[in-house]
Design a protein around this motif. Structure first.
Motif, mmCIF file in Angstrom:
data_model
loop_
_atom_site.group_PDB
_atom_site.id
_atom_site.type_symbol
_atom_site.label_atom_id
_atom_site.label_comp_id
_atom_site.label_asym_id
_atom_site.label_seq_id
_atom_site.Cartn_x
_atom_site.Cartn_y
_atom_site.Cartn_z
ATOM 1 N N HIS A 11 0.841 -1.195 0.000
ATOM 2 C CA HIS A 11 0.000 0.000 0.000
ATOM 3 C C HIS A 11 0.876 1.245 0.000
ATOM 4 O O HIS A 11 2.051 1.219 0.383
ATOM 5 C CB HIS A 11 -0.936 0.009 1.225
ATOM 6 N N GLY A 12 0.270 2.319 -0.460
ATOM 7 C CA GLY A 12 0.940 3.610 -0.433
ATOM 8 C C GLY A 12 0.665 4.341 0.860
ATOM 9 O O GLY A 12 -0.217 3.961 1.638
ATOM 10 N N LYS A 13 1.400 5.396 1.095
ATOM 11 C CA LYS A 13 1.223 6.193 2.303
ATOM 12 C C LYS A 13 -0.160 6.831 2.285
ATOM 13 O O LYS A 13 -0.578 7.422 1.290
ATOM 14 C CB LYS A 13 2.305 7.263 2.372
ATOM 15 N N ARG B 215 4.346 0.640 2.008
ATOM 16 C CA ARG B 215 4.860 -0.692 2.349
ATOM 17 C C ARG B 215 4.822 -1.598 1.130
ATOM 18 O O ARG B 215 3.830 -1.636 0.408
ATOM 19 C CB ARG B 215 4.024 -1.310 3.468
ATOM 20 N N GLU B 216 5.907 -2.309 0.923
ATOM 21 C CA GLU B 216 5.968 -3.264 -0.176
ATOM 22 C C GLU B 216 5.200 -4.536 0.204
ATOM 23 O O GLU B 216 5.316 -5.035 1.326
ATOM 24 C CB GLU B 216 7.425 -3.641 -0.482
ATOM 25 N N GLN C 251 7.967 -8.220 -3.088
ATOM 26 C CA GLN C 251 9.134 -8.829 -2.456
ATOM 27 C C GLN C 251 9.525 -10.147 -3.114
ATOM 28 O O GLN C 251 10.686 -10.552 -3.061
ATOM 29 C CB GLN C 251 8.833 -9.069 -0.971
ATOM 30 N N ALA C 252 8.563 -10.823 -3.745
ATOM 31 C CA ALA C 252 8.841 -12.105 -4.394
ATOM 32 C C ALA C 252 9.310 -11.942 -5.833
ATOM 33 O O ALA C 252 9.509 -12.949 -6.526
ATOM 34 C CB ALA C 252 7.600 -12.985 -4.358
ATOM 35 N N ASP C 253 9.476 -10.713 -6.302
ATOM 36 C CA ASP C 253 9.902 -10.478 -7.688
ATOM 37 C C ASP C 253 11.211 -11.216 -7.974
ATOM 38 O O ASP C 253 12.192 -11.070 -7.245
ATOM 39 C CB ASP C 253 10.081 -8.970 -7.911
#
Length: 534
Positions: free
Chosen positions: A281-283, A293-294, A299-301
């Motif tokens: 999500h974005g801020k 937050r990623e 993160q699994a890229d």
């Protein structure tokens, strides 16, 4: 059938035309037998003014005559066409088109000569590899005026052309056969190498995915094959069968092994937070989102995303996941720009997804997209032969984790483990072993009384071994008066070993395993007790 026709002047230049160097070079430069046949027919038709010229070949079985270009084939034993007569007799045949239409009713042959005029003649010649041998290559069909065909049969240039054609055909056929055998050998070697490599990887998996049962060996082979692809994998099976371990093993064997492995349990996270966990999500995307937050997809890229209990994912989120699988694109919560991710998805569930699809609780399109490579994990009840190895591994892990001395497990306790039902599968067996290890006194081995659910005094006092022992073993009768305990113990031990050897048909390895003894120890005892174990 042959109608002799007097030679005419139109054959005077045939020898020169057919033996011309450019024509010979055209044939010699053919790279395969099919090209050679086509070029030969084209040269004959073009330079000699024939209405039809064609070379048919005999296939590897020797039963069929084929036509290049998949235009049909002729049975060599069917005398409804002229080719069978030529093959059987080994001699040329000449007949008029009119006679052929009346006397020969083969549909394929009639279709072949349908466009020819009735005044023309047909000439069919057998073609052999080397003169005087029975190695047939095929037949040659020529159609033209009677005068032209007669001139050809008597012309030395035609004989030279035919000899060159047969020699080149024979050479190309042999070369093609050698190339075919070479390809078969290379393919066999490649398959052998692939099989050896895959078996080595499957054996490597056996260190983490324990078990030598047929079901586990098949599972490890499937994991290796799945790891070679980039397909989405759907792991299905009962709870506690080790789907998370399979997913990690698949990642480690894949080309993405150096990438990240991210896992999430879709049933353990509230629906409101699951989308944020996956997509990020974005801020300011929602209350409390003080910073961007990623998500796990980001993160699994470059690696693998493991979605456990995919059957509990909400329908709305299933649609968004489907788009990621199909396009690799996603949008974090509260952001306007899309992002891309290159990842491999492995999903797992113990739920019957097909029933959920009927109940409209799971998307059919997502099910088929996730199930590109489905793998079903076997329950423990279908691989009971692995219980002993699994139990010993769990005992070793417990001792290392808790700092306990090494311990074993008695044959009676092991027999009870074999007879239990395991609705929780391997996870349940691990819990049973952990509890039993914790309840076992220092310096002792796991026995029946420490297994959870087996402490019933009635079982312990009434001869548990009699209840769980194989039916073939008779209970021991102890003597009433014992004046030599050592000899009595030797007799009892001898009786037990004899019974167990008889039970397993003299197989020392199985008998030793059932008694919880090393094979060498059993052999030594048999020698001391003077038992015949051959």
């Amino acid at each position: 059938m042959t109608q002799p026709v007097a030679p005419t002047a139109e054959s005077s230049a045939l020898s020169v035309e057919l033996s011309a160097m450019p024509l010979a070079l055209t044939l010699v430069e053919s790279h395969c037998a099919a090209t050679l046949r086509q070029r030969s027919a084209t040269l004959l038709k073009r330079h000699l003014g024939l209405a039809l010229a064609e070379c048919l070949y005999i296939d590897g079985s020797g039963r069929w005559l084929g036509r290049d270009g998949d235009e049909g084939q002729f049975d060599c034993g069917d005398f409804h066409h002229p080719y069978a007569h030529v093959i059987r007799s080994g001699k040329p045949l000449t007949l008029s088109v009119a006679d052929a239409r009346i006397r020969l009713d083969h549909p394929g042959f009639q279709s072949q000569v349908a466009s020819l005029g009735s005044a023309l003649h047909l000439h069919v010649r057998p073609l052999r590899g080397v003169e005087g041998t029975r190695e047939w290559l095929g037949v040659m069909l020529l159609a033209g005026t009677p005068a032209r065909l007669l001139a050809l049969t008597e012309d030395p240039g035609m004989a030279a052309f035919e000899a060159l054609l047969c020699r080149l055909w024979m050479r190309l056929a042999r070369e093609q056969g050698e190339r075919h055998r070479s390809r078969i050998l290379q393919d066999s070697l490649a398959k052998l190498n692939d099989g050896t490599r895959r078996q080595a990887l499957a054996d490597q998996l056996a260190e983490d995915l324990l078990g030598q049962s047929a079901a586990m060996q098949a599972l490890r082979r499937h994991i290796v094959r799945a790891a070679e692809t980039n397909l989405a994998v759907l792991l299905q099976g009962e709870t506690g069968t080790g789907k998370d371990r399979v997913a990690r093993a698949m990642h480690q064997l894949s080309a993405r092994a150096n990438g990240p492995f991210m896992a999430i349990n879709c049933a353990a996270i509230p629906e409101a937070l699951l989308e944020s966990e996956l997509f990020g999500h974005g801020k300011g995307a929602f209350s409390g989102a003080d910073h961007a937050r990623e998500g796990l997809i980001s993160q699994a890229d470059g690696g693998t995303l493991f979605l456990d209990e995919i059957g509990d994912m909400p329908l709305a989120l299933q649609a968004k996941l489907l788009r990621v699988l199909e396009s690799g694109r996603y949008r974090p919560l509260g952001e306007n720009e899309e992002r891309c991710a290159d990842l491999r998805v492995v999903a797992a569930t113990h739920q019957p997804l097909r029933e959920q699809i009927k109940e409209q609780r799971f998307r059919a399109d997502l099910y088929y997209r996730l199930g590109q490579f489905p793998i079903t994990l076997p329950p423990l009840n279908e691989r009971r032969d692995d219980i002993a190895q699994l139990a010993q591994s769990f005992i070793t892990d417990f001792c290392a984790r808790e700092g306990r001395d090494e311990m074993g497990i008695t044959p009676a306790a092991l027999r009870l483990l074999y007879r239990r039902d395991y609705p929780g599968n391997v996870r349940e067996l691990k819990n049973v072993i952990d509890y039993a290890c914790a309840m076992t006194p220092h310096g002792a081995d796991i026995d029946t009384y420490v297994l959870p659910g087996e402490q019933d005094s009635q079982l312990a006092d009434s001869g548990l071994d009699d209840m769980v022992a194989p039916a073939e073993e008779m209970p021991l009768a102890l003597p009433g008066d014992i004046d030599d305990l050592r000899q009595t113990m030797r007799d009892i031990e001898s009786t037990i070993i004899r019974q167990r050897l008889r039970l397993f048909g003299g197989n020392r390895a199985q008998a030793a395993q059932s008694l919880g003894l090393p094979k060498r120890t059993l052999a030594h005892k048999c020698q001391l007790l003077e038992l015949d174990i051959k």
